[in-house]
Design an enzyme around this catalytic site. Structure first.
Site, PDB file in Angstrom:
ATOM      1  N   CYS A 229     -12.569   0.422  17.601  1.00 34.49           N
ATOM      2  CA  CYS A 229     -13.708   1.066  18.249  1.00 34.49           C
ATOM      3  C   CYS A 229     -14.909   0.975  17.324  1.00 34.49           C
ATOM      4  O   CYS A 229     -14.931   1.588  16.271  1.00 34.49           O
ATOM      5  CB  CYS A 229     -13.363   2.523  18.514  1.00 34.49           C
ATOM      6  SG  CYS A 229     -14.400   3.290  19.743  1.00 34.49           S
TER       7      CYS A 229
ATOM      8  N   SER B  42       0.849  -1.189   0.000  1.00 37.89           N
ATOM      9  CA  SER B  42       0.000   0.000   0.000  1.00 37.89           C
ATOM     10  C   SER B  42       0.885   1.238   0.000  1.00 37.89           C
ATOM     11  O   SER B  42       1.897   1.290   0.693  1.00 37.89           O
ATOM     12  CB  SER B  42      -0.877  -0.002   1.253  1.00 37.89           C
ATOM     13  OG  SER B  42      -1.581   1.221   1.348  1.00 37.89           O
ATOM     14  N   ALA B  43       0.486   2.263  -0.773  1.00 38.42           N
ATOM     15  CA  ALA B  43       1.326   3.465  -0.894  1.00 38.42           C
ATOM     16  C   ALA B  43       1.282   4.351   0.352  1.00 38.42           C
ATOM     17  O   ALA B  43       2.291   4.926   0.737  1.00 38.42           O
ATOM     18  CB  ALA B  43       0.892   4.273  -2.121  1.00 38.42           C
TER      19      ALA B  43
HETATM   20  C1  PLP Z   1      -2.881  -0.505   6.353  1.00 36.58           C
HETATM   21  C2  PLP Z   1      -2.780  -1.965   6.148  1.00 36.58           C
HETATM   22  C3  PLP Z   1      -3.550  -2.618   5.176  1.00 36.58           C
HETATM   23  C4  PLP Z   1      -4.597  -1.894   4.378  1.00 36.58           C
HETATM   24  O1  PLP Z   1      -4.044  -1.033   3.435  1.00 36.58           O
HETATM   25  P1  PLP Z   1      -4.963   0.130   2.836  1.00 36.58           P
HETATM   26  O2  PLP Z   1      -4.151   0.684   1.717  1.00 36.58           O
HETATM   27  O3  PLP Z   1      -5.190   1.106   3.944  1.00 36.58           O
HETATM   28  O4  PLP Z   1      -6.220  -0.498   2.364  1.00 36.58           O
HETATM   29  C5  PLP Z   1      -3.373  -3.966   5.003  1.00 36.58           C
HETATM   30  N1  PLP Z   1      -2.485  -4.651   5.731  1.00 36.58           N
HETATM   31  C6  PLP Z   1      -1.722  -4.071   6.672  1.00 36.58           C
HETATM   32  C7  PLP Z   1      -0.745  -4.884   7.425  1.00 36.58           C
HETATM   33  C8  PLP Z   1      -1.847  -2.711   6.913  1.00 36.58           C
HETATM   34  O5  PLP Z   1      -1.107  -2.137   7.860  1.00 36.58           O
END
Ligand code: PLP
Length: 398
Positions: free
Chosen positions: A334, A199-200
């Site tokens: 939450c 994820s970016a």
């Molecule tokens: C943040 C996260 C995601 C989700 O990524 P998004 O781009 O926010 O959808 C998936 N896996 C882990 C381990 C993350 O920390």
């Protein structure tokens, strides 16, 4: 008041070099990358250059990169897409109980569709061993999904040896590397995985952009129907500016990985040590810190410090720190006013009560030693005040 952001595992600030790289793709090169005219070709060139950059950084081929909307979608696409493609042949899905909700909930959905979901056991610091994995992977297993680095407690798995266990039974292996990338080296070649998610926005890139690595020859079914974008694995007009930002964020993160590991590891271990010394009844969740540079087999990420403060309520700690301009988060979700204890902390054997007293401090590129010193001064007072209001804690201490 000075603001201190210690929630970098939730999201990060877009870096200026990333923003700069993206801007022309909103304005000058706004074309649809699927259009044949010059506008489309300009966008396409940017898109394919970004794909090459991402592939090279991961030791993958450009054709193995599927751009999508982020970590959640990449996790869904890999787990469900590969399971659906194998449905007629294999029926079991194996995951760990400490996975991100994107994997946990995808597995639940697959269960509703008739797949059998099995959880691998994790150690008290969140480690999955090859022995534990071998117990739940069989010849009927379609996909094993185990994250490389945990978002709440920072545990890093030895993915390469877990992949072998899965491959021995002919199962595919996916890893969620969202929290590993940029913190420790990530290479699909050395890990040996069939699929991987990134994820970016966790690496100083834009929100709403990410990628799935899908090894050549691995079949996945698309989650949505539409055009033939991303070789029909993810239809929909590509988010070209976002993808440009993702590639730039990956480049910068990889360039900084060694120096940032050492720097953040030093800050995090100092902070954890300070808290364990200055506050009674504190526990560090996840693996201990090791000193120095990145080990050849890291067991934790350097930026995550998860601490339990017995007798102080997590949400109250967060709000008290927020009043001091310090942003942290609890491992707990939450929902509708009710605070559920973190599933990750429960999975490593913590009591629900202690899990609700846990705080995740996640440091980042902008965290300084001054920030850590300041939080180390402020936090003991907050914990002391909250504990003084807790009759249960006072009673247990007597
Ligand atoms: C943040 C996260 C995601 C989700 O990524 P998004 O781009 O926010 O959808 C998936 N896996 C882990 C381990 C993350 O920390």
């Amino acid at each position: 008041m000075k603001q201190i952001y210690l929630d970098n595992n939730a999201t990060t600030q877009v870096a200026s070099d990333v923003l700069e790289a993206m801007i022309p793709y909103f304005s000058d090169y706004f074309g649809n990358a699927s259009s044949v005219h010059a506008f489309g070709r300009d966008a396409k060139v940017g898109l394919e250059n970004a794909r090459e950059t991402c592939a090279e950084i991961l030791d993958a081929e450009p054709s193995e990169i599927v751009f999508c909307s982020g970590g959640t979608e990449a996790d869904n696409l890999c787990l469900k897409g590969a399971a659906h493609a194998l449905k007629a042949k294999r029926n079991r899905i194996v995951i760990s109980p400490t996975e991100h909700s994107a994997i946990l909930q995808s597995a639940e959905q697959l269960e509703r569709e008739g797949f059998e979901v099995r959880f691998v056991e994790v150690s008290p610091i969140g480690i999955v061993t090859t022995e534990a994995l071998a117990k739940v992977v069989n010849e009927n297993t379609a996909v094993v999904s185990i994250m490389q680095a945990n978002n709440e407690i920072g545990t890093v798995q030895n993915i390469a040896e877990l992949v072998e266990v899965a491959h021995d039974k002919g199962a595919l292996f996916h890893t969620d590397a969202v929290q590993a990338f940029g913190k420790i080296p990530v290479s699909v070649e050395s890990l040996g995985v069939d699929m991987l998610s990134l994820s970016a926005h966790k690496i100083y890139g834009p929100k709403g952009t990410g990628l799935a690595f899908v090894r050549s020859g691995v079949k996945i079914e698309s989650l949505v129907q539409g055009g033939s974008h991303e070789k029909s694995r993810r239809p929909g007009t590509e988010n070209v500016p976002g993808i440009i930002g993702l590639a730039k964020a990956m480049e910068s993160s990889v360039a900084l990985v060694q120096s940032e590991y050492t720097r953040l590891n030093e800050l995090s271990s100092t902070f954890a040590k300070n808290m364990l010394e200055r506050i009674a009844d504190v526990t560090l969740n996840g693996p201990e810190f090791t000193e120095g540079a990145i080990p050849s087999l890291p067991i934790r990420t350097p930026q995550t410090v998860n601490l339990s403060f017995a007798g102080a309520e997590g949400e109250a700690i967060i709000l008290s720190l927020d009043l001091e301009g310090i942003a942290v988060s609890s491992g707990s979700a939450c929902s509708s006013g009710a605070v559920d204890p973190s599933a990750v902390l429960l999975a490593i054997g913590q009591t629900p009560e202690l899990a609700k007293s846990s705080i995740r401090f996640s440091l980042g590129r902008h965290t300084t030693a001054d920030d850590i010193n300041h939080v180390s001064e402020v936090l003991p007072k907050i914990i002391e005040r909250l504990r003084s209001m807790s009759p249960a804690y006072a009673k247990a201490r007597r």
